[in-house]
Enzyme design. Structure first.
Site, PDB file in Angstrom:
ATOM      1  N   PHE A   1       0.772  -1.280  -0.024  1.00 50.82           N
ATOM      2  CA  PHE A   1       0.002  -0.012   0.248  1.00 50.82           C
ATOM      3  C   PHE A   1       0.682   1.593   0.188  1.00 50.82           C
ATOM      4  O   PHE A   1       1.791   1.347   1.186  1.00 50.82           O
ATOM      5  CB  PHE A   1      -0.538   0.110   0.931  1.00 50.82           C
ATOM      6  CG  PHE A   1      -2.068   1.557   1.347  1.00 50.82           C
ATOM      7  CD1 PHE A   1      -3.328   1.246   0.422  1.00 50.82           C
ATOM      8  CD2 PHE A   1      -1.516   2.531   1.809  1.00 50.82           C
ATOM      9  CE1 PHE A   1      -3.483   2.134   0.657  1.00 50.82           C
ATOM     10  CE2 PHE A   1      -2.580   3.219   1.955  1.00 50.82           C
ATOM     11  CZ  PHE A   1      -3.475   3.512   1.383  1.00 50.82           C
TER      12      PHE A   1
ATOM     13  N   SER B   1       2.376   7.270   0.701  1.00 50.07           N
ATOM     14  CA  SER B   1       4.252   8.209   0.726  1.00 50.07           C
ATOM     15  C   SER B   1       4.580   8.665   0.562  1.00 50.07           C
ATOM     16  O   SER B   1       5.224   8.021  -0.360  1.00 50.07           O
ATOM     17  CB  SER B   1       4.669   7.330   2.866  1.00 50.07           C
ATOM     18  OG  SER B   1       4.068   7.378   3.959  1.00 50.07           O
TER      19      SER B   1
ATOM     20  N   GLY C   1       4.189  12.552   3.985  1.00 51.47           N
ATOM     21  CA  GLY C   1       4.492  11.458   5.147  1.00 51.47           C
ATOM     22  C   GLY C   1       3.422  11.602   5.849  1.00 51.47           C
ATOM     23  O   GLY C   1       2.083  11.011   5.576  1.00 51.47           O
TER      24      GLY C   1
ATOM     25  N   TRP D   1       9.050   4.714   1.240  1.00 51.41           N
ATOM     26  CA  TRP D   1       8.986   4.030   2.520  1.00 51.41           C
ATOM     27  C   TRP D   1       8.450   2.704   2.547  1.00 51.41           C
ATOM     28  O   TRP D   1       7.087   2.485   3.355  1.00 51.41           O
ATOM     29  CB  TRP D   1       8.780   4.761   3.602  1.00 51.41           C
ATOM     30  CG  TRP D   1       9.964   5.898   4.059  1.00 51.41           C
ATOM     31  CD1 TRP D   1       9.040   7.273   3.866  1.00 51.41           C
ATOM     32  CD2 TRP D   1      11.253   6.405   4.045  1.00 51.41           C
ATOM     33  NE1 TRP D   1      10.049   8.520   3.461  1.00 51.41           N
ATOM     34  CE2 TRP D   1      11.505   7.934   4.557  1.00 51.41           C
ATOM     35  CE3 TRP D   1      11.956   5.463   4.333  1.00 51.41           C
ATOM     36  CZ2 TRP D   1      12.209   7.996   4.723  1.00 51.41           C
ATOM     37  CZ3 TRP D   1      13.347   5.738   4.316  1.00 51.41           C
ATOM     38  CH2 TRP D   1      13.475   7.292   4.423  1.00 51.41           C
TER      39      TRP D   1
ATOM     40  N   ARG E   1      -4.432   1.153  12.293  1.00 52.81           N
ATOM     41  CA  ARG E   1      -3.827   2.078  13.527  1.00 52.81           C
ATOM     42  C   ARG E   1      -3.855   0.932  14.598  1.00 52.81           C
ATOM     43  O   ARG E   1      -2.766   0.712  15.494  1.00 52.81           O
ATOM     44  CB  ARG E   1      -4.381   3.227  14.169  1.00 52.81           C
ATOM     45  CG  ARG E   1      -3.826   3.926  14.571  1.00 52.81           C
ATOM     46  CD  ARG E   1      -4.533   5.674  14.431  1.00 52.81           C
ATOM     47  NE  ARG E   1      -3.803   6.504  13.412  1.00 52.81           N
ATOM     48  CZ  ARG E   1      -4.796   6.968  12.395  1.00 52.81           C
ATOM     49  NH1 ARG E   1      -5.763   7.789  12.616  1.00 52.81           N
ATOM     50  NH2 ARG E   1      -3.914   7.465  11.331  1.00 52.81           N
TER      51      ARG E   1
ATOM     52  N   GLU F   1       2.381   4.859   9.912  1.00 46.75           N
ATOM     53  CA  GLU F   1       0.777   4.799  10.932  1.00 46.75           C
ATOM     54  C   GLU F   1       0.008   5.917  11.783  1.00 46.75           C
ATOM     55  O   GLU F   1      -0.512   5.562  12.384  1.00 46.75           O
ATOM     56  CB  GLU F   1       0.145   3.502  10.571  1.00 46.75           C
ATOM     57  CG  GLU F   1      -0.475   2.559   9.439  1.00 46.75           C
ATOM     58  CD  GLU F   1      -0.582   0.892   9.480  1.00 46.75           C
ATOM     59  OE1 GLU F   1      -1.127   0.243  10.199  1.00 46.75           O
ATOM     60  OE2 GLU F   1       0.370   0.479   9.034  1.00 46.75           O
TER      61      GLU F   1
HETATM   62  C1  LIG Z   1       8.535   0.107   9.131  1.00 47.70           C
HETATM   63  C2  LIG Z   1       7.902   1.538   8.254  1.00 47.70           C
HETATM   64  C3  LIG Z   1       7.058   0.950   6.922  1.00 47.70           C
HETATM   65  C4  LIG Z   1       6.122   1.854   6.742  1.00 47.70           C
HETATM   66  N1  LIG Z   1       5.581   1.318   5.797  1.00 47.70           N
HETATM   67  C5  LIG Z   1       4.641   2.352   4.499  1.00 47.70           C
HETATM   68  C6  LIG Z   1       4.100   2.068   3.683  1.00 47.70           C
HETATM   69  O1  LIG Z   1       3.945   0.521   3.502  1.00 47.70           O
HETATM   70  N2  LIG Z   1       3.100   2.846   3.202  1.00 47.70           N
HETATM   71  C7  LIG Z   1       3.584   3.729   3.180  1.00 47.70           C
HETATM   72  O2  LIG Z   1       2.417   4.732   2.399  1.00 47.70           O
HETATM   73  N3  LIG Z   1       4.048   4.828   4.013  1.00 47.70           N
HETATM   74  C8  LIG Z   1       4.782   3.407   5.054  1.00 47.70           C
HETATM   75  N4  LIG Z   1       5.583   4.593   5.740  1.00 47.70           N
HETATM   76  C9  LIG Z   1       5.965   5.979   5.581  1.00 47.70           C
HETATM   77  C10 LIG Z   1       5.412   6.299   6.911  1.00 47.70           C
HETATM   78  O3  LIG Z   1       3.827   6.476   6.919  1.00 47.70           O
HETATM   79  C11 LIG Z   1       5.786   7.638   7.533  1.00 47.70           C
HETATM   80  O4  LIG Z   1       6.708   7.347   7.452  1.00 47.70           O
HETATM   81  C12 LIG Z   1       4.957   8.161   8.447  1.00 47.70           C
HETATM   82  O5  LIG Z   1       3.896   8.661   8.327  1.00 47.70           O
HETATM   83  C13 LIG Z   1       5.450   9.409   8.882  1.00 47.70           C
HETATM   84  O6  LIG Z   1       5.825   9.896   7.795  1.00 47.70           O
HETATM   85  P1  LIG Z   1       7.742  10.688   7.242  1.00 47.70           P
HETATM   86  O7  LIG Z   1       8.448   9.784   7.831  1.00 47.70           O
HETATM   87  O8  LIG Z   1       7.757  11.684   6.502  1.00 47.70           O
HETATM   88  O9  LIG Z   1       7.756  11.491   9.285  1.00 47.70           O
HETATM   89  P2  LIG Z   1       7.240  13.022   8.906  1.00 47.70           P
HETATM   90  O10 LIG Z   1       5.566  13.136   8.267  1.00 47.70           O
HETATM   91  O11 LIG Z   1       8.422  14.295   8.433  1.00 47.70           O
HETATM   92  O12 LIG Z   1       7.094  13.896  10.790  1.00 47.70           O
HETATM   93  C14 LIG Z   1       8.663  13.699  11.670  1.00 47.70           C
HETATM   94  C15 LIG Z   1       8.358  13.844  12.926  1.00 47.70           C
HETATM   95  O13 LIG Z   1       7.216  14.911  12.969  1.00 47.70           O
HETATM   96  C16 LIG Z   1       7.026  14.548  13.804  1.00 47.70           C
HETATM   97  N5  LIG Z   1       5.330  15.336  13.215  1.00 47.70           N
HETATM   98  C17 LIG Z   1       4.468  15.139  12.190  1.00 47.70           C
HETATM   99  N6  LIG Z   1       3.311  15.243  11.825  1.00 47.70           N
HETATM  100  C18 LIG Z   1       3.684  15.512  13.244  1.00 47.70           C
HETATM  101  C19 LIG Z   1       2.465  17.089  14.041  1.00 47.70           C
HETATM  102  N7  LIG Z   1       1.030  17.026  13.403  1.00 47.70           N
HETATM  103  N8  LIG Z   1       2.855  17.599  15.197  1.00 47.70           N
HETATM  104  C20 LIG Z   1       3.869  17.220  15.728  1.00 47.70           C
HETATM  105  N9  LIG Z   1       4.413  15.963  15.280  1.00 47.70           N
HETATM  106  C21 LIG Z   1       4.454  16.085  14.231  1.00 47.70           C
HETATM  107  C22 LIG Z   1       6.301  13.303  14.612  1.00 47.70           C
HETATM  108  O14 LIG Z   1       7.636  13.704  15.517  1.00 47.70           O
HETATM  109  C23 LIG Z   1       7.423  12.473  12.908  1.00 47.70           C
HETATM  110  O15 LIG Z   1       7.254  11.345  13.828  1.00 47.70           O
HETATM  111  C24 LIG Z   1       6.412   3.832   6.611  1.00 47.70           C
HETATM  112  C25 LIG Z   1       7.465   4.213   7.229  1.00 47.70           C
HETATM  113  C26 LIG Z   1       8.019   2.703   8.562  1.00 47.70           C
HETATM  114  C27 LIG Z   1       9.077   3.284   9.359  1.00 47.70           C
END
Ligand SMILES: Cc1cc2nc3c(=O)[nH]c(=O)nc-3n(C[C@H](O)[C@H](O)[C@H](O)COP(=O)(O)OP(=O)(O)OC[C@H]3O[C@@H](n4cnc5c(N)ncnc54)[C@H](O)[C@@H]3O)c2cc1C
Length: 392
Positions: A133, A136, A141, A166, A251, A372
């Protein structure tokens, strides 16, 4: 007898039916019997390991609910939570394979046409097809509405261009559910979901990612990737709804997986302190160590109850489930991190040895607080759902 992966006191609560209890016990027992396979998977490369885990899960029938003619209790949220709890207790890659298969099949189950269901669900259920799925992107993200990958209509086809980041199963997926920008409206209103076969020309892995807990995980590129118009899942412009509906449901199951990792860590900590000779006795004799174990037990109970409530509410169709699902994920994942950390600490140097159980759990549990919906995003959701009347 209830296998160690599950708490019999929790299982007997009225959240669960006898069918849930029976299936969860059988699955946890099966997981124990598969111990040699789990050991082998840890030395396979992640792509091969997930294929083998899917074949084992599919072959044993644990994914049958994905292709069942009638939805039954085998595939409801409580059953998926109990399955993730038992699988995570046994082996991270087993939980990973199961959970990504459920994640990629659920949108097809909920929004797919009869043809789409017939084309993909039997293979996903058998474990012969791997799903992914992909929502991202590097710049989208936590902010799902920022998705930029485009899908432009060209006659009877759509042409996808952009990148996804990711993506779990990104290196092995036979079908990828992709959320793309089709522009029916601004932001979240202009997204559509597509089912893209993994071998479609123009779709390729930009790079596999070596995660701290080995899993097939990749950045994907779409370059003039053409799919027929009937690859649209649901309706054009409804992609954000498809993604949010899925993530809200998934979730609480992340909280359940956290519970599995945490229970395994708590059991390992208890076994270790009861046999570790020290100061003329064993570690367990120390009051502070007893307090640690008691605290772990309290946290496990709290997480189990929160997960059970949210899953039960979802299955009953209660409106409040989204808030309670966020509470369950936030509490269970944060508590699991602390429990696993204390497990490492109680093992002393032995807990830091690469590939020891505490070290593996320490690496495996970390991602759950990010994917998630990061913990902070859950906090915002919970705060947003606070009852304004109580502030008067
Ligand atoms: C093991 C793993 C598997 C994954 N698998 C999938 C997948 O199968 N499909 C898919 O589509 N995606 C996948 N992802 C991506 C995942 O959904 C994103 O990493 C996640 O949504 C966070 O987005 P980002 O990494 O861009 O971090 P960012 O959005 O940049 O956020 C970084 C940090 O900022 C802080 N933050 C973010 N928003 C807020 C807020 N509103 N208020 C306060 N603090 C905040 C949090 O501490 C967060 O951890 C996966 C990630 C991992 C680690």
């Amino acid at each position: 007898m209830t296998p160690n992966a599950l708490d019999p006191d929790i299982l007997r609560l009225p959240f669960y039916t006898d069918a849930h209890r029976d299936r969860a016990r059988r699955l946890a027992q099966w997981c124990e019997e598969q111990a040699p396979l789990w050991t082998e998977l840890r030395t396979d490369d992640p792509d091969k390991a997930v294929r083998r885990a899917l074949a084992a899960l599919g072959g044993a029938g644990w994914l049958d609910f994905l292709a069942a003619a009638e939805p039954g209790s085998d595939g409801d949220c409580r059953a998926v939570c109990l399955a993730r709890e038992a699988l995570a207790y046994a082996e991270d890659l087993a939980d990973f394979a199961f959970s990504i298969q459920v994640l990629s099949a659920t949108p097809i189950l909920r929004h797919g046409s009869p043809e789409q269901r017939q084309r993909y669900l039997p293979g996903l259920a058998a474990g012969t097809l791997a799903g992914a799925f992909a929502v991202s992107e590097e710049q989208a993200g936590s902010d799902v509405a920022a998705v930029a990958l485009t899908a432009e209509r060209d006659g009877a086809q759509y042409v996808l261009n952009g990148a996804k980041a990711w993506i779990a199963n990104g290196t092995v997926a036979d079908v990828v559910c992709v959320i793309a920008r089709t522009g029916e409206g601004p932001g979240p209103l202009g997204l559509t979901a597509f089912l893209v076969p993994g071998d479609t020309p123009g779709l390729r892995v930009r790079e596999p990612i070596e995660a701290m807990a080995p899993r097939p995980f990749a950045h994907l590129v779409f370059e003039d990737c053409r799919v027929p118009a009937d690859a649209v899942l649901g309706r054009p412009g409804r992609g954000f709804v498809v993604a949010m509906d899925l993530l809200e449901r998934a979730r609480v199951t992340v909280g359940a997986a956290a519970l599995g990792f945490a229970r395994r860590a708590a059991d390992a900590a208890q076994a270790h302190v009861r046999r570790r000779a020290i100061y003329g006795g064993v570690l367990f004799d120390l009051p502070t160590v007893k307090f640690e174990l008691a605290d772990m037990e309290v946290q496990l109970n709290a997480a189990s109850l929160l997960v059970g409530r949210a899953a039960w509410e979802l299955d009953q169709g209660h409106r409040g489930f989204a808030k309670h699902s966020s509470i369950a994920k936030l509490h269970a994942t944060e508590a699991a991190q602390r429990i696993v950390d204390r497990c490492v600490q109680l093992h002393g140097a032995a807990g830091l040895v690469a590939q020891s159980l505490p070290e593996r759990l320490y690496r495996q549990v970390r991602a759950l607080r990010v994917y998630e919906g990061a913990s902070e995003v859950q906090q915002l959701t919970i705060a947003g759902a606070l009852d304004a009347r109580r502030a008067r």
